[in-house]
Motif scaffolding. Structure first.
Motif: not given
Length: 102
Positions: A86-98
């Protein structure tokens, strides 16, 4: 001629080791009466002694307390793996949003 490998339940192992530790049987006596090898019975006795002192075994536990500890440790490991995912998925989603906001 191949020899079939016998398997024993945790309850049987616990009872067999208890014969030696609690009821005063010798390992050779108990192994003959139970029709198991002395070496495996000695291993079960050692495992039961270590479990009674609080050491969690690497293999399958004999006592119910140690079995519960192993189940809880397995659950903790699974939850920690899920948390890492979940941490990795959140980081990927945040990077995509950025990237999208730029």
């Amino acid at each position: 001629m191949t020899r079939l490998r016998r398997s024993f339940t945790a309850e049987f192992k616990l009872e067999a080791a208890s014969l030696v530790l609690d009821q005063g049987y010798s390992v050779p006596e108990a192994s003959r009466s139970l029709d198991v090898g002395e070496t495996i019975l000695r291993r079960w006795v050692q495992q039961l002694q270590s479990e009674r002192t609080g050491t969690t075994p690497i293999g399958k536990a004999l006592t119910s307390e140690q079995q519960k500890i192993q189940e809880l440790e397995a659950r903790i490991n699974r939850l920690e793996r899920e948390k890492a995912i979940l941490k990795k998925a959140t980081a990927l989603l945040m990077a995509d949003e950025l990237e999208r906001s730029r």
